[in-house]
Design a protein around this motif. Structure first.
Motif, PDB file in Angstrom:
ATOM      1  N   ASP A   3       0.833  -1.207   0.000  1.00 58.61           N
ATOM      2  CA  ASP A   3       0.000   0.000   0.000  1.00 58.61           C
ATOM      3  C   ASP A   3       0.867   1.256   0.000  1.00 58.61           C
ATOM      4  O   ASP A   3       0.542   2.249  -0.661  1.00 58.61           O
ATOM      5  CB  ASP A   3      -0.924   0.005   1.223  1.00 58.61           C
ATOM      6  CG  ASP A   3      -2.035  -1.027   1.117  1.00 58.61           C
ATOM      7  OD1 ASP A   3      -2.313  -1.455  -0.017  1.00 58.61           O
ATOM      8  OD2 ASP A   3      -2.607  -1.402   2.162  1.00 58.61           O
ATOM      9  N   LYS A   4       1.972   1.213   0.746  1.00 60.35           N
ATOM     10  CA  LYS A   4       2.869   2.359   0.790  1.00 60.35           C
ATOM     11  C   LYS A   4       3.529   2.600  -0.569  1.00 60.35           C
ATOM     12  O   LYS A   4       3.708   3.744  -0.985  1.00 60.35           O
ATOM     13  CB  LYS A   4       3.933   2.149   1.865  1.00 60.35           C
ATOM     14  CG  LYS A   4       3.411   2.240   3.286  1.00 60.35           C
ATOM     15  CD  LYS A   4       4.543   2.130   4.291  1.00 60.35           C
ATOM     16  CE  LYS A   4       4.026   2.289   5.717  1.00 60.35           C
ATOM     17  NZ  LYS A   4       5.128   2.187   6.710  1.00 60.35           N
ATOM     18  N   LYS A   6       2.239   1.782  -3.497  1.00 61.28           N
ATOM     19  CA  LYS A   6       1.199   2.319  -4.385  1.00 61.28           C
ATOM     20  C   LYS A   6       0.976   3.804  -4.106  1.00 61.28           C
ATOM     21  O   LYS A   6       0.848   4.616  -5.036  1.00 61.28           O
ATOM     22  CB  LYS A   6      -0.105   1.546  -4.176  1.00 61.28           C
ATOM     23  CG  LYS A   6      -1.277   2.053  -5.038  1.00 61.28           C
ATOM     24  CD  LYS A   6      -0.990   1.907  -6.533  1.00 61.28           C
ATOM     25  CE  LYS A   6      -2.246   2.074  -7.362  1.00 61.28           C
ATOM     26  NZ  LYS A   6      -2.842   3.410  -7.272  1.00 61.28           N
ATOM     27  N   GLU A   7       0.927   4.178  -2.832  1.00 62.92           N
ATOM     28  CA  GLU A   7       0.753   5.589  -2.467  1.00 62.92           C
ATOM     29  C   GLU A   7       1.930   6.425  -2.961  1.00 62.92           C
ATOM     30  O   GLU A   7       1.745   7.539  -3.462  1.00 62.92           O
ATOM     31  CB  GLU A   7       0.614   5.722  -0.955  1.00 62.92           C
ATOM     32  CG  GLU A   7      -0.701   5.167  -0.398  1.00 62.92           C
ATOM     33  CD  GLU A   7      -0.736   5.217   1.118  1.00 62.92           C
ATOM     34  OE1 GLU A   7       0.212   5.778   1.714  1.00 62.92           O
ATOM     35  OE2 GLU A   7      -1.707   4.688   1.706  1.00 62.92           O
ATOM     36  N   TYR A  61       0.984  -1.953 -10.804  1.00 69.41           N
ATOM     37  CA  TYR A  61      -0.259  -1.242 -10.520  1.00 69.41           C
ATOM     38  C   TYR A  61      -0.890  -0.608 -11.766  1.00 69.41           C
ATOM     39  O   TYR A  61      -1.724   0.290 -11.657  1.00 69.41           O
ATOM     40  CB  TYR A  61      -0.016  -0.180  -9.452  1.00 69.41           C
ATOM     41  CG  TYR A  61       0.377  -0.776  -8.111  1.00 69.41           C
ATOM     42  CD1 TYR A  61      -0.563  -1.467  -7.345  1.00 69.41           C
ATOM     43  CD2 TYR A  61       1.675  -0.669  -7.637  1.00 69.41           C
ATOM     44  CE1 TYR A  61      -0.206  -2.024  -6.121  1.00 69.41           C
ATOM     45  CE2 TYR A  61       2.044  -1.227  -6.417  1.00 69.41           C
ATOM     46  CZ  TYR A  61       1.094  -1.905  -5.663  1.00 69.41           C
ATOM     47  OH  TYR A  61       1.452  -2.461  -4.459  1.00 69.41           O
TER      48      TYR A  61
END
Length: 296
Positions: A3-4, A6-7, A61
């Motif tokens: 998640d980090k 992707k952010e 992604y």
């Protein structure tokens, strides 16, 4: 962690946190700068630590097109400064083969698009890395033909780093082959690497494909590469990637001149005019600094 990443990827793309640095590609016969490779760098603190990690995340992604567009635009904006005559060098741009046949990508590299940067397609070389997997070779070959017909040139990057290199070279018939730095590292002490590169040089002579040796870091590597007849070189020995375009150092030019002098690049008593100019430039600067020193 995912998640980090992707952010971090979204932040880089949305806020255009990319800059372009350039590394020169040098003619090993006369020491002139043939062109520059455009390399992308992140301009903020990030969970993404390097360009390979950045592009791998974009693939994972499904953001590769957005990232490629950002990097390409940044490269052309920065290159605009030095692509204008009289400093009209070649610009090498890395492109992932999986998006080259995308219609959006094709529209993004029209002559009209380049015209706003005052850049001719003949000055652009697409670098296709051997590390990337090409799933539809028939479609890919058609795409390569499309770009060649639009006056772009093609380079196979990192040749020797994968296992399908010869097939890719045969299918693409590129204008340039860039030898992976692992083939160049320590080539002066490795007979196998020496033989492999020698074979590629002989291949280049009959195929009219120019060879670029990547990752040259020492004088001994440079000397070996020049004596083998490789046409172009790139690496830290010449210059590290930088935002600003500048001449290579006099010491580097001296090395190229010295090695070529030993090899004797005089044909029928006539020496390259560029070679003579660079030799004169080096000797002038050396003598001027010696006899006309000024006090600080």
């Amino acid at each position: 962690m995912s998640d980090k990443i992707k952010e971090a990827l979204d932040y880089v793309i949305d806020n255009k946190k990319i800059k372009t640095v350039f590394q020169p590609i040098i003619c090993l016969r006369n020491g002139s700068v043939y062109g520059h490779e455009a390399l992308s760098r992140i301009t903020c603190e990030s969970e993404i630590k390097n360009p390979d990690m950045l592009f791998n995340a974009a693939i994972k992604y499904n953001c590769l097109w957005q990232l490629e567009l950002l990097c390409r635009t940044k490269a052309l904006e920065a290159a605009f400064i030095f692509m204008i005559p009289p400093y009209s060098k070649k610009l090498f741009i890395n492109v992932n083969p999986s998006i080259m046949h995308d219609e959006t990508f094709k529209r993004g590299f029209t002559k009209d698009f380049l015209r706003q940067y005052n850049i001719d397609p003949k000055s652009i070389i697409f670098e296709i890395t051997e590390k990337n997997v090409i799933t539809d070779i028939s479609s890919f070959k058609s795409t390569i033909s499309y770009y060649k017909n639009q006056d772009y040139s093609i380079a196979i990057d990192d040749a020797g780093s994968g296992y399908s290199g010869l097939n890719l070279i045969s299918d693409v018939n590129p204008h340039f082959i860039k030898l992976d730095m692992n083939l160049i590292r320590g080539i002066n002490k490795d007979r196998l690497k020496y033989s492999l590169v020698k074979g590629m040089v002989e291949f280049s002579k009959v195929s009219n494909i120019s060879i670029i040796a990547e990752g040259i870091e020492t004088y001994d590597e440079l000397e070996t590469i020049i004596n083998l007849g490789v046409q172009y070189g790139q690496g830290y020995y010449f210059q590290r990637p930088e935002e600003n375009i500048r001449d290579i150092d006099e010491s580097v030019l001296k090395s190229i001149i010295e090695i070529n002098s030993k090899k004797n690049h005089i044909t029928n008593g006539v020496t390259s005019s560029i070679y003579i100019k660079n030799l004169a430039r080096f000797l002038y600067n050396k003598l001027f600094k010696r006899f006309f020193k000024t006090e600080p």
